[in-house]
Design an enzyme around this catalytic site. Structure first.
Site, PDB file in Angstrom:
ATOM      1  N   ASP A 309       0.866  -1.170   0.000  1.00 28.79           N
ATOM      2  CA  ASP A 309       0.000   0.000   0.000  1.00 28.79           C
ATOM      3  C   ASP A 309       0.908   1.227   0.000  1.00 28.79           C
ATOM      4  OD1 ASP A 309      -2.348   1.574   0.287  1.00 28.79           O
ATOM      5  OD2 ASP A 309      -1.960   1.710   2.438  1.00 28.79           O
ATOM      6  N   ASP A 507      -1.617  -1.038   5.936  1.00 32.34           N
ATOM      7  CA  ASP A 507      -2.140  -0.648   7.239  1.00 32.34           C
ATOM      8  C   ASP A 507      -3.538  -0.093   7.004  1.00 32.34           C
ATOM      9  OD1 ASP A 507      -1.500   1.827   6.033  1.00 32.34           O
ATOM     10  OD2 ASP A 507      -1.405   2.773   8.011  1.00 32.34           O
ATOM     11  N   ASP A 511      -7.114  -2.056   4.062  1.00 24.04           N
ATOM     12  CA  ASP A 511      -6.143  -3.087   3.697  1.00 24.04           C
ATOM     13  C   ASP A 511      -6.479  -4.444   4.307  1.00 24.04           C
ATOM     14  OD1 ASP A 511      -4.504  -1.433   2.149  1.00 24.04           O
ATOM     15  OD2 ASP A 511      -3.508  -0.644   3.934  1.00 24.04           O
TER      16      ASP A 511
END
Length: 642
Positions: A309, A507, A511
């Site tokens: 991410d 995080d 996610d």
């Protein structure tokens, strides 16, 4: 084990008496009873479809008794019971770091009966208090935290100043200073003076208890720990029985069958893998990595792809202040001060950045009369105006929410990579705080280390726009970028990536699905029971990307050490079996030699705990080039064996 030693002592005593002939019968009967007990468990495993290694031990004990070697059978029984005791000891030693948090968990809190503030350095003798279980603390309770005491629940500091040790939460060894209005996490240790705090969360929702739950989950995840040994169970059993059978057939002596099997008992396989994996989990915990099961370490050792991410993972998730836009009648100081004073009561990832910006500018925070966080929108807090004394309501959050109260709100013009936090005071638009997220200092080094550790393909999978994500990915040499992804898009993309296994690093709430779907879910900086940490296989308590290559290295070292210990035990056992097959190793001596093999396997597996020099380190490095690597002692990023 105690019963086995007792039987051995009784048997030895009987040998010195006229009833010496009964000693072999006593010892043999006890050995057969233990073999019968083990056989029951073996049959249960076979019914479940698991061909375990107990068949060798049961066969060895039974054969030794039937060929007239009851003392050798007793030594094998001693090996089984002693091996279990040694395994328990080794497992407990391996789990020391995993269980350290459990012993330090806050148990009690001191609640002030009257709404009074104990001044910093003042006496607590006259304060009206009661000691209560930490579970009894309610949100809004005023708490007294004495010198050296643990902060029992997440709270906001009411006293003017406090010095706290937050090493158990962040790995930072230096004391941290907090001022009135700042949030303090449970598990922090108070300094030399008593302070007053107001609880903002229940014990079950506080950070330390959430960490404890994750540790308990990790320590209890043992289902896949012995998978590695299971691969060798059937071949080793067959090989042992074949060697024993050939020795019997060629020599014509049944005792050879027993002599071979007493040195073929499989404790190295039964013990080495679990001890090594528990040691690896303990080693990872030393660097703030909570690994939920030995199977995860095995997957890490073979990882070939990694997906990331962006916000909070590749970037810090703590944006820095770029500029402040002001509405009519407000200046930059008042906008930032109002926003920071309200954001103290917000759990949003950007709240801490706003508070930090105000502190850097030296703006004192206002004392809130009341505050409420509005889920997914922002936070509202009431303050007494310093000029008029009137109560004003400050709202900080999304523009769509603030526009309901301040119709004059104006959207900020943002550059790629910027974000805006909007502020309204009563029904007036006060301004916007424009911030920019920063790429982590350690990101370049961490990605370079992953390549050295065998990661062949890297991806950025983010919900952010391509104009923001692509320049960051290019600077970090990330192979592919997938921008503007929804949670289901991330799952679809990650599920199709080859080669496998794949590590997904992220995080935050969005996610959670992809962390659960990946082969290895790695939650960045998720120190509590967030959706991300619950879905992940590894929870990184320390907010640094340098922990990721550390996790891969621990996985590789753990599997290597487990395999080395298993193969060492197998090679020694096979050598002893061949010696016994030619009649050069009496059953009793062979049984004692097998105890030595077990000890060698256990000591070899305990290397997975890590070298002694590593145990003084509190946290992984920030990733600066040339920094000392905590797993090797060499320049950070170099790949060396230990």
């Amino acid at each position: 084990m105690f019963a086995t030693l007792l039987i051995a002592m009784v048997g030895l005593i009987l040998l010195a008496t006229p009833a010496r002939d009964t000693a072999p019968w006593l010892v043999g009967a006890y050995a057969l009873a233990i073999a019968g007990w083990e056989a029951v468990g073996m049959i249960r495993q076979l019914i479940r479809g698991h061909a375990g290694l107990d068949i060798l031990a049961v066969t060895a004990i039974s054969a030794a008794v039937l060929v007239g070697e009851p003392w050798a059978a007793l030594v094998v029984v001693l090996m089984l019971t002693g091996g279990a005791a040694l395994e328990d000891y080794a497992a407990n030693r391996s789990k020391r770091e995993l269980t350290a948090l459990l012993r330090k968990a806050p148990q009690q809190a001191t609640r002030l009966l009257r709404d009074e503030i104990v001044p910093a350095g003042g006496s607590t003798a006259e304060a009206s208090t009661e000691d209560v279980p930490v579970e009894a603390v309610e949100v809004g309770d005023l708490l007294l935290v004495r010198p050296g005491a643990l902060v029992p629940v997440d709270a906001v500091l009411v006293s003017a100043h406090a010095v706290l040790d937050e090493s158990s939460l962040t790995g930072e060894s230096l004391p941290v200073e907090r001022v009135a209005g700042e949030r303090v996490s449970s598990g922090a240790v108070n300094g030399a003076t008593a302070v007053t705090m107001r609880a903002v969360a229940l014990a079950s929702d506080s950070e330390y208890q959430q960490i404890v739950r994750l540790v308990e989950q990790a320590a209890g995840s043992k289902a896949k720990v012995v998978r590695l040994a299971d691969r060798y169970a059937v071949p080793f059993t067959v090989l042992s029985l074949v060697i024993a059978g050939i020795a019997w057939a060629v020599s014509g002596e049944a005792v050879r069958f027993a002599e071979v099997l007493v040195v073929a008992t499989p404790c190295p396989l039964l013990i080495a893998a679990p001890v090594a994996f528990l040691g690896g989990m303990s080693r990872a915990a030393r660097f703030g990595l909570i690994v939920k099961g030995g199977g995860t370490l095995e997957q890490l050792s073979r990882a070939r792809s990694a997906a990331f991410d962006k916000t909070g993972t590749i970037t810090t998730g703590r944006p820095v202040l770029e500029r402040i836009l002001t509405g009519s009648g407000f200046d930059e100081m008042s906008v930032l001060r109002f926003a920071a004073s309200a954001e103290v009561y917000s759990s949003h990832v950007l709240a801490a950045s706003v508070v930090a910006a105000a502190k850097r500018h030296g703006y004192p925070l206002l004392d809130a009369l009341g505050a409420e966080e509005v889920a997914t929108n922002g936070v509202a807090a009431e303050f007494a105006s310093e000029s008029t004394g009137e109560v004003v309501t400050v709202r900080v959050g999304k523009p769509s929410w603030l526009r309901e109260f301040a119709p004059s709100l104006e959207l900020a013009v943002l550059m790629p990579g910027e974000l805006a936090i909007y502020v309204a005071v009563d029904d007036r638009f006060a301004g916007a705080i424009v911030m920019r997220d920063q790429v982590r200092n350690e990101a370049t080094q961490a990605l370079s280390d992953l390549q050295r550790l065998g990661i062949e393909r890297t991806l950025m999978v983010t919900g952010d726009v391509a104009a923001t994500a692509e320049p960051i990915a290019a600077d970090l040499s990330i192979d592919e970028v997938y921008a503007e992804c929804r949670p289901d898009d991330k799952v679809r993309i990650v599920s199709a990536v080859q080669p496998r296994p794949l590590i997904m690093v992220g995080d935050g709430l969005n996610d959670a699905p992809v962390l659960a779907a990946a082969d290895i879910g790695f939650a960045m900086g998720a120190r509590g029971a967030t959706a991300a940490s619950e879905s992940a296989d590894i929870v990184n308590r320390y907010d640094t990307l340098a922990s990721l290559p550390l996790a891969v290295r621990v996985g590789k070292d753990t599997v290597r050490i487990a395999l080395q210990s298993i193969w060492l035990g197998i090679i020694i056992s096979v050598a002893l079996m061949l010696v016994a097959a030619f009649g050069f190793l009496p059953a009793l001596i062979g049984a004692w030699l097998q105890e030595v093999v077990d000890l060698v396997a256990i000591l070899g597996a305990l290397r997975a705990v890590g070298p002694r020099s590593e145990r003084t380190l509190k946290r992984p490095p920030t990733g600066a080039v040339g920094a000392a690597h905590p797993l090797t002692g060499s320049a950070y990023g170099e790949r060396t064996e230990i």
